[in-house]
Motif scaffolding. Structure first.
Motif, PDB file in Angstrom:
ATOM      1  N   CYS A 113      -7.604   7.204 -10.980  1.00  0.00           N
ATOM      2  CA  CYS A 113      -6.567   7.953 -11.694  1.00  0.00           C
ATOM      3  C   CYS A 113      -6.979   9.365 -12.059  1.00  0.00           C
ATOM      4  O   CYS A 113      -6.160  10.140 -12.563  1.00  0.00           O
ATOM      5  CB  CYS A 113      -6.116   7.180 -12.925  1.00  0.00           C
ATOM      6  N   PRO A 159      -0.615   6.532 -12.376  1.00  0.00           N
ATOM      7  CA  PRO A 159      -0.070   5.183 -12.228  1.00  0.00           C
ATOM      8  C   PRO A 159       0.264   4.542 -13.568  1.00  0.00           C
ATOM      9  O   PRO A 159      -0.444   4.736 -14.554  1.00  0.00           O
ATOM     10  CB  PRO A 159      -1.203   4.419 -11.536  1.00  0.00           C
ATOM     11  N   LEU A 169      -0.216  -2.334  -9.814  1.00  0.00           N
ATOM     12  CA  LEU A 169       0.140  -2.120  -8.408  1.00  0.00           C
ATOM     13  C   LEU A 169       0.123  -0.640  -8.044  1.00  0.00           C
ATOM     14  O   LEU A 169      -0.277  -0.270  -6.934  1.00  0.00           O
ATOM     15  CB  LEU A 169       1.501  -2.734  -8.096  1.00  0.00           C
ATOM     16  N   GLU A 170       0.540   0.224  -8.962  1.00  0.00           N
ATOM     17  CA  GLU A 170       0.504   1.666  -8.702  1.00  0.00           C
ATOM     18  C   GLU A 170      -0.924   2.184  -8.629  1.00  0.00           C
ATOM     19  O   GLU A 170      -1.223   3.084  -7.850  1.00  0.00           O
ATOM     20  CB  GLU A 170       1.311   2.416  -9.751  1.00  0.00           C
ATOM     21  N   LYS A 222      -3.433   0.406  -7.526  1.00  0.00           N
ATOM     22  CA  LYS A 222      -3.878  -0.049  -6.204  1.00  0.00           C
ATOM     23  C   LYS A 222      -3.310   0.833  -5.098  1.00  0.00           C
ATOM     24  O   LYS A 222      -4.006   1.175  -4.140  1.00  0.00           O
ATOM     25  CB  LYS A 222      -3.451  -1.498  -5.961  1.00  0.00           C
ATOM     26  N   ASP A 223      -2.043   1.220  -5.231  1.00  0.00           N
ATOM     27  CA  ASP A 223      -1.421   2.080  -4.228  1.00  0.00           C
ATOM     28  C   ASP A 223      -2.141   3.427  -4.154  1.00  0.00           C
ATOM     29  O   ASP A 223      -2.417   3.923  -3.056  1.00  0.00           O
ATOM     30  CB  ASP A 223       0.060   2.276  -4.546  1.00  0.00           C
ATOM     31  N   LEU A 224      -2.446   4.008  -5.303  1.00  0.00           N
ATOM     32  CA  LEU A 224      -3.158   5.279  -5.310  1.00  0.00           C
ATOM     33  C   LEU A 224      -4.550   5.111  -4.696  1.00  0.00           C
ATOM     34  O   LEU A 224      -4.995   5.966  -3.924  1.00  0.00           O
ATOM     35  CB  LEU A 224      -3.244   5.857  -6.731  1.00  0.00           C
ATOM     36  N   ARG A 235      -5.407   3.061  -2.376  1.00  0.00           N
ATOM     37  CA  ARG A 235      -5.213   3.000  -0.918  1.00  0.00           C
ATOM     38  C   ARG A 235      -4.965   4.386  -0.343  1.00  0.00           C
ATOM     39  O   ARG A 235      -5.447   4.717   0.739  1.00  0.00           O
ATOM     40  CB  ARG A 235      -4.067   2.073  -0.571  1.00  0.00           C
ATOM     41  N   ARG A 236      -4.189   5.202  -1.047  1.00  0.00           N
ATOM     42  CA  ARG A 236      -3.908   6.562  -0.572  1.00  0.00           C
ATOM     43  C   ARG A 236      -5.172   7.413  -0.566  1.00  0.00           C
ATOM     44  O   ARG A 236      -5.354   8.251   0.319  1.00  0.00           O
ATOM     45  CB  ARG A 236      -2.826   7.207  -1.438  1.00  0.00           C
TER      46      ARG A 236
END
Length: 106
Positions: free
Chosen positions: A53, A66, A70-71, A73-75, A77-78
Motif C-alpha cells: 500500500c 485499498p 481483496l483490493e 491482493k489486487d494491488l 498482483r499489479r
C-alpha cells in the motif's frame, strides 16, 4: 523504517511511486484485513500490506489505497514479483525477507 524514496524502478523498467503509510492508513489496513488479523501470521500480513500500500502509482497511473483484503491482493498482483523485489529491501525491518519471497512465489 527509514524514509522511502519518492520513486523506484523495477527490473522490468516499471516506475513505482511511493509514500509513507501513516497511522490512519494502518488502521484502515487492520480493518481491511478482517480474518487475516487472526493467528500468528497477522503481523506478517500487515507488514506485507503496508509495503504494497506504499505504492501510489504504477508508471505514473495513480492507484487508490485499498479498502479491502481483496483490493490489497489486487494491488500486490499489479505490482508483481519484480515490484516486490525492489520494495522488499526498503521494508526489511518490517517483514522477514524470506516470508516476502515465499509469498511472491505463490
Amino acid at each position: 523504517m527509514t524514509m522511502l524514496p519518492h520513486e523506484i524502478k523495477t527490473s522490468g523498467g516499471r516506475k513505482l511511486t511511493l509514500r509513507e503509510v501513516d497511522p490512519a492508513d494502518m488502521l484502515d489496513l487492520i480493518e481491511a484485513a478482517g480474518s487475516a488479523m487472526n493467528g500468528a501470521s497477522a503481523a506478517t500480513w500487515l507488514g506485507y500490506a503496508q509495503m504494497v500500500c506504499s505504492v501510489t502509482a504504477i508508471d505514473g497511473v495513480p492507484v487508490q489505497m485499498p479498502a479491502t483484503k481483496l483490493e490489497v491482493k489486487d494491488l500486490a498482483r499489479r505490482i508483481g514479483n519484480d515490484g516486490v523485489s525492489v520494495l522488499c529491501p526498503l521494508f526489511e525491518g518490517e517483514i522477514a525477507q524470506s516470508e516476502i519471497e515465499a509469498s511472491a512465489k505463490n
